[in-house]
Design an enzyme around this catalytic site. Structure first.
Site, PDB file in Angstrom:
ATOM      1  N   LYS A  11       0.000  -8.334   8.764  1.00  0.00           N
ATOM      2  CA  LYS A  11      -0.578  -9.446   8.024  1.00  0.00           C
ATOM      3  C   LYS A  11      -0.452 -10.779   8.789  1.00  0.00           C
ATOM      4  O   LYS A  11       0.206 -10.846   9.824  1.00  0.00           O
ATOM      5  CB  LYS A  11       0.086  -9.543   6.650  1.00  0.00           C
ATOM      6  CG  LYS A  11      -0.158  -8.304   5.760  1.00  0.00           C
ATOM      7  CD  LYS A  11      -1.624  -8.029   5.513  1.00  0.00           C
ATOM      8  CE  LYS A  11      -1.931  -7.276   4.235  1.00  0.00           C
ATOM      9  NZ  LYS A  11      -1.637  -5.831   4.255  1.00  0.00           N
TER      10      LYS A  11
HETATM   11  C1  PLP Z   1      -1.453  -5.125   2.692  1.00  0.00           C
HETATM   12  C2  PLP Z   1      -2.035  -5.224   1.341  1.00  0.00           C
HETATM   13  C3  PLP Z   1      -1.294  -4.982   0.179  1.00  0.00           C
HETATM   14  C4  PLP Z   1       0.089  -4.414   0.165  1.00  0.00           C
HETATM   15  O1  PLP Z   1       0.997  -4.948   1.003  1.00  0.00           O
HETATM   16  P1  PLP Z   1       2.220  -4.107   1.622  1.00  0.00           P
HETATM   17  O2  PLP Z   1       3.152  -5.220   2.032  1.00  0.00           O
HETATM   18  O3  PLP Z   1       1.704  -3.351   2.792  1.00  0.00           O
HETATM   19  O4  PLP Z   1       2.791  -3.275   0.545  1.00  0.00           O
HETATM   20  C5  PLP Z   1      -1.915  -5.174  -1.053  1.00  0.00           C
HETATM   21  N1  PLP Z   1      -3.198  -5.574  -1.143  1.00  0.00           N
HETATM   22  C6  PLP Z   1      -3.937  -5.798  -0.048  1.00  0.00           C
HETATM   23  C7  PLP Z   1      -5.345  -6.258  -0.215  1.00  0.00           C
HETATM   24  C8  PLP Z   1      -3.398  -5.612   1.221  1.00  0.00           C
HETATM   25  O5  PLP Z   1      -4.159  -5.779   2.306  1.00  0.00           O
END
Ligand code: PLP
Length: 396
Positions: free
Chosen positions: A186
């Site tokens: 992210k």
């Molecule tokens: C990455 C993501 C999540 C979840 O995040 P994690 O930290 O990987 O559990 C939820 N919603 C969206 C749209 C994402 O891209």
């Protein structure tokens, strides 16, 4: 795109602060930790950066979404309207609180189509969950108006859009609550981590307890804490928070790089007849982690994405991808769970065995999204732009 590209001395310093004391737990050990509170510090930084009153860290973005839903009172029998295009984590969280996901079409913003949202409202609808995909925003004015009109909770899944905004407000801070992911890919990363933000004190206090076994965090003696409700362990560790603290301080720099690089890619593509772009309800608020564009026909987009990949570029053709778009979510559509759904939910899920989403298909099948990296040199950008233009032209 991802903060892991700029990982270095700053992250090591913050993590070392924690290793020096050995206190890797975010709560308690007040004397031994010698004033080092990385999770609390990161929460304060989030509030400052996003201009929001409360922030609660969690162990992942998925945990953050689950926590936000619980804190907002969503559960069995409640319908949560969400888009067909997101990441599987969005519906996982809905299931984890026992609620019912109601999937509706996306439009050319690649996020919830407000008209589809309104059409899906039933007496059981309790919340609307837009997902700010690929670094940019849903049409928030329209969604806020719908939620006001129908008295619905608005929960923003801003997991992919930390640092993006809509009309001057940070994504995640416009609805009743918003969530972020700080997983490894992210915008900023903690390695694994997530967070919830809200301006509602009651929601925040519930998030605070829910992520730590329902402990109320009142007083200095962990053994004397009360449990006003049942919670779980969705805590972040001090080591993870330390990484995030170094990363959030670099956010402005990340956004600046992404925006200037994306502009170069976008201008080059705009010169090709037939190429159109994702509609951004507020272009100035785009965090620019991705460039998302459309070709006139699905086959052209599939071909262009393949040509981009063959040229060594990253290209997501989400229509054929089983992480982000309903067409390939067979486990979701067939309701494949390890422990059975409650009877009402099981029945509500039956529709997905056959339901089609032609409006979403018409959007996603023509879309390509390409990530904008942070570490590219000027020469690399030039080379990549050229390769992208050639690949796209070859498919038209
Ligand atoms: C990455 C993501 C999540 C979840 O995040 P994690 O930290 O990987 O559990 C939820 N919603 C969206 C749209 C994402 O891209």
């Amino acid at each position: 795109m991802p903060g892991f590209e700029f990982f270095g001395a700053e992250e090591r310093k913050e993590v070392n602060d924690v290793l020096e004391t050995g206190i890797m737990m975010r709560y308690g050990f007040d004397g031994a930790r010698k004033g080092i509170w990385k999770a609390k510090e990161l929460e304060a930084e989030m509030c400052k950066k996003l201009d929001v009153q409360y922030a609660q860290l969690a162990s992942s973005g998925t945990a953050a979404l689950t926590t936000a839903m619980a804190a907002l009172g969503l559960g069995a029998g409640d319908e949560i309207i969400m888009p067909t295009f997101t990441f599987v984590a969005s519906f996982e969280s809905v299931f984890s609180v026992g609620a019912t996901p109601v999937l509706v079409d996306v439009d050319d913003t690649l996020t919830l189509d407000p008209k589809a949202v309104e059409a899906a409202i039933t007496p059981r609808t309790k919340a609307v969950m837009p997902v700010h995909m690929c670094g940019a925003m849903a049409d928030m004015d329209a969604l806020v108006a719908i939620c006001k009109k129908h008295n619905l909770i608005l929960l923003e899944d801003a997991c992919q859009s930390f640092g993006a905004s809509y009309k001057g407000k940070a994504l995640g801070t416009i609805g009743d609550a918003g969530t972020f992911s700080f997983d490894f890919v992210k915008t900023i990363t903690c390695a694994e981590g997530g967070g919830i933000v809200t301006n509602n004190k009651d929601v925040y206090i519930k998030c605070d307890g829910y992520t730590d076994h329902g402990h109320d965090h009142i007083g200095n003696d962990r053994g004397l804490e009360q449990h006003p409700f049942i919670g779980y362990n969705y805590r972040i560790s001090e080591l993870h928070a330390a990484v995030g603290l170094a990363q959030i301080r670099k956010l402005d720099k990340f956004l600046e790089i992404q925006r200037s690089t994306k502009k170069i890619f976008k201008e080059a593509l705009a010169a090709i007849p037939g190429v159109t772009f994702r509609r951004l309800p507020d272009p100035a608020g785009d965090s620019a982690t991705f460039l998302s564009f459309f070709l006139p026909e699905a086959e052209q987009a599939r071909k262009a994405a393949a040509a981009m990949k063959a040229a060594g570029l990253a290209a997501f053709y989400y229509y054929d991808n089983n992480w982000h778009y309903i067409r390939q979510w067979d486990h979701f559509k067939q309701g494949q769970v390890l422990t059975p759904f409650a009877p009402g939910l099981k029945q509500a899920m039956e529709i997905y065995k056959t339901k089609e989403f032609p409006a979403s298909d018409a959007i996603i099948s023509r879309n390509i999204s390409t990530p904008i990296n942070l570490s590219w040199s000027e020469a690399e950008i030039k080379e990549r732009v050229e390769k992208m233009v050639n690949a796209v032209k070859s498919a038209l």
